[in-house]
Design a protein around this motif. Structure first.
Motif, PDB file in Angstrom:
ATOM      1  N   MET A 184     -10.642 -10.778   3.145  1.00  0.00           N
ATOM      2  CA  MET A 184      -9.300 -10.246   3.359  1.00  0.00           C
ATOM      3  C   MET A 184      -9.280  -8.742   3.106  1.00  0.00           C
ATOM      4  SD  MET A 184      -7.818 -13.147   4.060  1.00  0.00           S
ATOM      5  CE  MET A 184      -6.036 -12.906   3.955  1.00  0.00           C
ATOM      6  N   THR A 185      -8.325  -8.064   3.732  1.00  0.00           N
ATOM      7  CA  THR A 185      -8.174  -6.625   3.512  1.00  0.00           C
ATOM      8  C   THR A 185      -7.722  -6.301   2.094  1.00  0.00           C
ATOM      9  OG1 THR A 185      -5.936  -6.826   4.453  1.00  0.00           O
ATOM     10  CG2 THR A 185      -7.701  -6.075   5.927  1.00  0.00           C
ATOM     11  N   ALA A 186      -7.169  -7.282   1.403  1.00  0.00           N
ATOM     12  CA  ALA A 186      -6.794  -7.162  -0.013  1.00  0.00           C
ATOM     13  C   ALA A 186      -6.543  -8.572  -0.525  1.00  0.00           C
ATOM     14  CB  ALA A 186      -5.553  -6.286  -0.193  1.00  0.00           C
ATOM     15  N   ASP A 187      -6.385  -8.708  -1.814  1.00  0.00           N
ATOM     16  CA  ASP A 187      -6.095 -10.009  -2.397  1.00  0.00           C
ATOM     17  C   ASP A 187      -4.741 -10.499  -1.870  1.00  0.00           C
ATOM     18  OD1 ASP A 187      -5.444 -12.196  -4.001  1.00  0.00           O
ATOM     19  OD2 ASP A 187      -6.285 -11.307  -5.814  1.00  0.00           O
ATOM     20  N   PRO A 188      -4.708 -11.615  -1.140  1.00  0.00           N
ATOM     21  CA  PRO A 188      -3.436 -12.087  -0.566  1.00  0.00           C
ATOM     22  C   PRO A 188      -2.407 -12.472  -1.624  1.00  0.00           C
ATOM     23  CG  PRO A 188      -5.170 -13.736  -0.276  1.00  0.00           C
ATOM     24  CD  PRO A 188      -5.831 -12.498  -0.791  1.00  0.00           C
ATOM     25  N   ARG A 189      -2.858 -12.706  -2.860  1.00  0.00           N
ATOM     26  CA  ARG A 189      -1.905 -12.961  -3.948  1.00  0.00           C
ATOM     27  C   ARG A 189      -1.232 -11.676  -4.399  1.00  0.00           C
ATOM     28  NH1 ARG A 189      -6.292 -15.803  -7.665  1.00  0.00           N
ATOM     29  NH2 ARG A 189      -7.333 -13.939  -6.850  1.00  0.00           N
ATOM     30  N   MET A 190      -1.829 -10.553  -4.008  1.00  0.00           N
ATOM     31  CA  MET A 190      -1.305  -9.247  -4.394  1.00  0.00           C
ATOM     32  C   MET A 190      -0.565  -8.575  -3.235  1.00  0.00           C
ATOM     33  SD  MET A 190      -1.506  -7.065  -7.083  1.00  0.00           S
ATOM     34  CE  MET A 190      -2.924  -7.753  -7.917  1.00  0.00           C
ATOM     35  N   VAL A 191      -1.035  -8.808  -2.011  1.00  0.00           N
ATOM     36  CA  VAL A 191      -0.481  -8.148  -0.824  1.00  0.00           C
ATOM     37  C   VAL A 191      -0.095  -9.207   0.200  1.00  0.00           C
ATOM     38  CG1 VAL A 191      -0.939  -6.503   1.041  1.00  0.00           C
ATOM     39  CG2 VAL A 191      -1.945  -6.127  -1.223  1.00  0.00           C
ATOM     40  N   ASP A 192       1.184  -9.326   0.485  1.00  0.00           N
ATOM     41  CA  ASP A 192       1.654 -10.344   1.421  1.00  0.00           C
ATOM     42  C   ASP A 192       1.093 -10.144   2.826  1.00  0.00           C
ATOM     43  OD1 ASP A 192       3.139 -11.586  -0.538  1.00  0.00           O
ATOM     44  OD2 ASP A 192       4.986 -10.481  -0.084  1.00  0.00           O
ATOM     45  N   LYS A 193       0.864  -8.890   3.214  1.00  0.00           N
ATOM     46  CA  LYS A 193       0.418  -8.580   4.574  1.00  0.00           C
ATOM     47  C   LYS A 193      -1.103  -8.496   4.694  1.00  0.00           C
ATOM     48  CE  LYS A 193       4.670  -6.134   5.876  1.00  0.00           C
ATOM     49  NZ  LYS A 193       5.249  -4.848   6.350  1.00  0.00           N
ATOM     50  N   ALA A 194      -1.825  -8.922   3.674  1.00  0.00           N
ATOM     51  CA  ALA A 194      -3.289  -8.925   3.765  1.00  0.00           C
ATOM     52  C   ALA A 194      -3.737  -9.848   4.893  1.00  0.00           C
ATOM     53  CB  ALA A 194      -3.892  -9.384   2.443  1.00  0.00           C
ATOM     54  N   ARG A 195      -4.784  -9.442   5.596  1.00  0.00           N
ATOM     55  CA  ARG A 195      -5.264 -10.257   6.715  1.00  0.00           C
ATOM     56  C   ARG A 195      -6.777 -10.402   6.633  1.00  0.00           C
ATOM     57  NH1 ARG A 195      -7.855  -7.355  10.519  1.00  0.00           N
ATOM     58  NH2 ARG A 195      -7.640  -5.105  10.432  1.00  0.00           N
ATOM     59  N   ALA A 196      -7.277 -11.412   7.309  1.00  0.00           N
ATOM     60  CA  ALA A 196      -8.722 -11.641   7.346  1.00  0.00           C
ATOM     61  C   ALA A 196      -9.376 -10.668   8.321  1.00  0.00           C
ATOM     62  CB  ALA A 196      -9.016 -13.079   7.753  1.00  0.00           C
ATOM     63  N   LEU A 197     -10.535 -10.159   7.945  1.00  0.00           N
ATOM     64  CA  LEU A 197     -11.300  -9.249   8.785  1.00  0.00           C
ATOM     65  C   LEU A 197     -12.239 -10.038   9.689  1.00  0.00           C
ATOM     66  CD1 LEU A 197     -12.080  -6.809   5.895  1.00  0.00           C
ATOM     67  CD2 LEU A 197     -10.839  -6.133   7.958  1.00  0.00           C
ATOM     68  N   ASP A 198     -12.399  -9.579  10.912  1.00  0.00           N
ATOM     69  CA  ASP A 198     -13.302 -10.262  11.847  1.00  0.00           C
ATOM     70  C   ASP A 198     -14.763  -9.986  11.520  1.00  0.00           C
ATOM     71  OD1 ASP A 198     -11.170 -11.302  13.305  1.00  0.00           O
ATOM     72  OD2 ASP A 198     -11.046  -9.527  14.580  1.00  0.00           O
ATOM     73  N   ILE A 199     -15.065  -8.741  11.148  1.00  0.00           N
ATOM     74  CA  ILE A 199     -16.453  -8.347  10.929  1.00  0.00           C
ATOM     75  C   ILE A 199     -16.492  -7.199   9.930  1.00  0.00           C
ATOM     76  CG2 ILE A 199     -16.383  -6.841  12.971  1.00  0.00           C
ATOM     77  CD1 ILE A 199     -19.376  -7.419  13.335  1.00  0.00           C
ATOM     78  N   VAL A 200     -17.459  -7.248   9.004  1.00  0.00           N
ATOM     79  CA  VAL A 200     -17.683  -6.159   8.050  1.00  0.00           C
ATOM     80  C   VAL A 200     -19.177  -5.948   7.902  1.00  0.00           C
ATOM     81  CG1 VAL A 200     -15.559  -6.555   6.744  1.00  0.00           C
ATOM     82  CG2 VAL A 200     -17.665  -7.701   6.045  1.00  0.00           C
ATOM     83  N   SER A 201     -19.549  -4.792   7.395  1.00  0.00           N
ATOM     84  CA  SER A 201     -20.962  -4.511   7.160  1.00  0.00           C
ATOM     85  C   SER A 201     -21.379  -5.070   5.801  1.00  0.00           C
ATOM     86  CB  SER A 201     -21.212  -3.001   7.191  1.00  0.00           C
ATOM     87  OG  SER A 201     -20.586  -2.379   6.078  1.00  0.00           O
ATOM     88  N   TYR A 202     -22.687  -5.215   5.627  1.00  0.00           N
ATOM     89  CA  TYR A 202     -23.202  -5.674   4.339  1.00  0.00           C
ATOM     90  C   TYR A 202     -22.727  -4.765   3.203  1.00  0.00           C
ATOM     91  CZ  TYR A 202     -26.654  -8.503   6.945  1.00  0.00           C
ATOM     92  OH  TYR A 202     -27.271  -9.414   7.755  1.00  0.00           O
ATOM     93  N   SER A 203     -22.836  -3.456   3.400  1.00  0.00           N
ATOM     94  CA  SER A 203     -22.497  -2.526   2.320  1.00  0.00           C
ATOM     95  C   SER A 203     -21.013  -2.594   1.974  1.00  0.00           C
ATOM     96  CB  SER A 203     -22.893  -1.090   2.701  1.00  0.00           C
ATOM     97  OG  SER A 203     -22.210  -0.669   3.868  1.00  0.00           O
ATOM     98  N   GLU A 204     -20.169  -2.764   2.983  1.00  0.00           N
ATOM     99  CA  GLU A 204     -18.733  -2.851   2.710  1.00  0.00           C
ATOM    100  C   GLU A 204     -18.394  -4.076   1.868  1.00  0.00           C
ATOM    101  OE1 GLU A 204     -16.446  -0.706   6.440  1.00  0.00           O
ATOM    102  OE2 GLU A 204     -17.382  -2.658   6.795  1.00  0.00           O
ATOM    103  N   ILE A 205     -18.891  -5.243   2.274  1.00  0.00           N
ATOM    104  CA  ILE A 205     -18.542  -6.458   1.527  1.00  0.00           C
ATOM    105  C   ILE A 205     -19.214  -6.466   0.162  1.00  0.00           C
ATOM    106  CG2 ILE A 205     -20.376  -7.818   2.602  1.00  0.00           C
ATOM    107  CD1 ILE A 205     -16.960  -8.977   1.189  1.00  0.00           C
ATOM    108  N   CYS A 206     -20.395  -5.860   0.051  1.00  0.00           N
ATOM    109  CA  CYS A 206     -21.057  -5.781  -1.248  1.00  0.00           C
ATOM    110  C   CYS A 206     -20.218  -4.939  -2.205  1.00  0.00           C
ATOM    111  CB  CYS A 206     -22.452  -5.174  -1.082  1.00  0.00           C
ATOM    112  SG  CYS A 206     -23.552  -5.546  -2.452  1.00  0.00           S
ATOM    113  N   ASN A 207     -19.728  -3.808  -1.721  1.00  0.00           N
ATOM    114  CA  ASN A 207     -18.862  -2.968  -2.548  1.00  0.00           C
ATOM    115  C   ASN A 207     -17.567  -3.690  -2.899  1.00  0.00           C
ATOM    116  OD1 ASN A 207     -20.480  -0.694  -2.803  1.00  0.00           O
ATOM    117  ND2 ASN A 207     -19.775   0.179  -0.878  1.00  0.00           N
ATOM    118  N   MET A 208     -16.995  -4.391  -1.939  1.00  0.00           N
ATOM    119  CA  MET A 208     -15.759  -5.125  -2.208  1.00  0.00           C
ATOM    120  C   MET A 208     -15.976  -6.201  -3.264  1.00  0.00           C
ATOM    121  SD  MET A 208     -14.152  -5.369   1.649  1.00  0.00           S
ATOM    122  CE  MET A 208     -12.594  -6.138   1.180  1.00  0.00           C
ATOM    123  N   ALA A 209     -17.135  -6.882  -3.188  1.00  0.00           N
ATOM    124  CA  ALA A 209     -17.432  -7.933  -4.165  1.00  0.00           C
ATOM    125  C   ALA A 209     -17.619  -7.352  -5.559  1.00  0.00           C
ATOM    126  CB  ALA A 209     -18.682  -8.697  -3.730  1.00  0.00           C
TER     127      ALA A 209
END
Length: 404
Positions: A184-209
């Motif tokens: 998700m673009t943000a925690d959906p429990r925190m942001v009502d308008k958060a949406r699922a991403l179609d595709i991300v890079s390894y580095s992006e999701i690693c940083n997000m995690a």
């Protein structure tokens, strides 16, 4: 032989009703003529009887008298139970399945019990089983040392098991099934308008995690990135394709990463900010501080330093210990408790002017006080109070139009 690795977490296999969703995904992959390796976590979460934390309660962890080696024997039971239960239900539904342990799956680790690192994967037994079975259900989170002792891989270890097996088996893809429909673009429990991403890079999701997104363990992403195997983050409860995690270069799914300044907003609460005034001998003082923290096993993060001041954050629950260490060294730390780190993450921000300014403007407009900032090529971090955390996350999500 086309091999697909699927990993299902604890809530996915928690009940027979939930496991029917798991079996539906397994049958769908079989219809696509894949051979399947299905990695499972322990059944459910505490207080479910076979969840990892419930097993730890049996020995009064962390006050247990067992060695770490014995603790791993106990912890490995949860995933073994889960693998046998799921395989039984698959066979009941006429799916040719067999359950095996992480040890039999060929996962060899070092002997750092309860936090073992994978040294090598020898999947010969899996490949042999796939000659006569369509599905091999592997107990995740576990392996064995070279001399045969059972080990566990630490929190998120089933994700790591799945990624490592995917590489060793040269699988087409590793599917990580969770409670949500993707990254998700943000925690959906925190942001009502958060949406699922179609595709991300390894580095992006690693940083997000690493910065607070809990959908997948960052170590699993690192392993997948090293082996260049695509990951898909999917929901157990829907047929949606989820989020593809891959390289920006051409890949097996004929997709490419969109070059966007900000991909998502992550957050971590429960932090304490520490500021320390430094003297003329600032370099030696900083070295003294960090050396003392390391010896006390205090994790230090979000470091800003100058010739006159040092600022960093620590987990809030060890604030008293850190303050005592600093006072024993003769420092007078300035403490701000109940802080939150907000991270704006995006592989396309490098060299793009105005991203930091946009963050500051959005937070200022929302009335959020910035306590500290830092940045890298792919992430800008902002420290706020926990009281302002929700406002900050929503303000940045809106400023970068992540809902679109």
């Amino acid at each position: 032989m086309q091999i697909l690795v699927q990993k299902f977490g604890g809530t996915s296999v928690q009940s027979e009703e939930n496991r029917q969703h798991v079996i539906r995904h397994i049958k769908a992959a079989l219809r696509e003529e894949y051979k399947l390796v299905v990695v499972v976590s322990a059944l459910g979460r505490k207080p479910d009887p076979y969840a990892t934390d419930s097993l730890l309660n049996l020995i009064q962890y962390p006050e247990q008298h067992n060695s770490a080696q014995e603790t791993d024997l106990l912890l490995s039971c949860g995933e073994i139970i889960s693998s046998v239960v799921l395989s039984n239900e698959l066979q009941r539904d006429h799916v040719n399945s067999v359950a095996i342990t992480g040890s039999l799956a060929g996962i060899l680790t070092n002997n750092d019990f309860t936090q073992a690192k994978i040294l090598e994967v020898k999947p010969d037994r899996i490949l042999e089983a796939l000659q006569t079975h369509d599905v091999v259900v592997v107990a995740g989170f576990q392996g064995q040392t070279e001399d045969g002792h059972v080990t566990t891989l630490g929190r998120g270890g089933s994700d790591t098991s799945a990624a490592a097996l995917g590489i060793a088996l040269e699988a087409n893809c590793v599917d990580i099934f969770t409670d949500v429909s993707g990254i998700m673009t943000a925690d959906p429990r925190m942001v009502d308008k958060a949406r699922a991403l179609d595709i991300v890079s390894y580095s992006e999701i690693c940083n997000m995690a690493y910065q607070g997104a809990k959908v997948i363990h960052p170590r699993a992403v690192e392993i997948a990135m090293q082996g260049k195997i695509p990951l898909r983050i999917r929901s157990t409860y829907t047929e949606e394709p989820g989020t593809l995690v891959t390289d920006a270069k051409p890949n097996a799914f004929d997709t490419d990463i969109i070059d966007r300044p900000i991909t998502g907003i992550a957050h971590i609460a429960g932090l304490t900010q520490i500021k320390i005034a430094l003297s003329e001998d600032a370099t030696n003082q900083q070295s003294q501080i960090f050396d003392a923290m390391a010896k006390a096993d205090v994790s230090v993060d979000f470091i800003n330093s100058s010739p006159t001041k040092l600022a960093f954050t620590i987990p809030g629950h060890i604030t008293a210990d850190a303050v005592n260490i600093l006072k024993s060294l003769g420092f007078k730390p300035e403490i701000t408790k109940d802080c939150a780190k907000i991270s704006a993450i995006g592989g396309g921000m490098t060299g793009v002017p105005g991203v930091a300014a946009k963050i500051v403007q959005a937070l200022s407009k929302a009335g959020v006080e910035i306590l500290q900032t830092a940045d890298s090529h792919t992430t800008i971090w902002v420290l706020t109070t926990e009281e302002d955390m929700r406002k900050a996350v929503n303000a940045l999500h809106e400023a970068f139009e992540l809902n679109k």
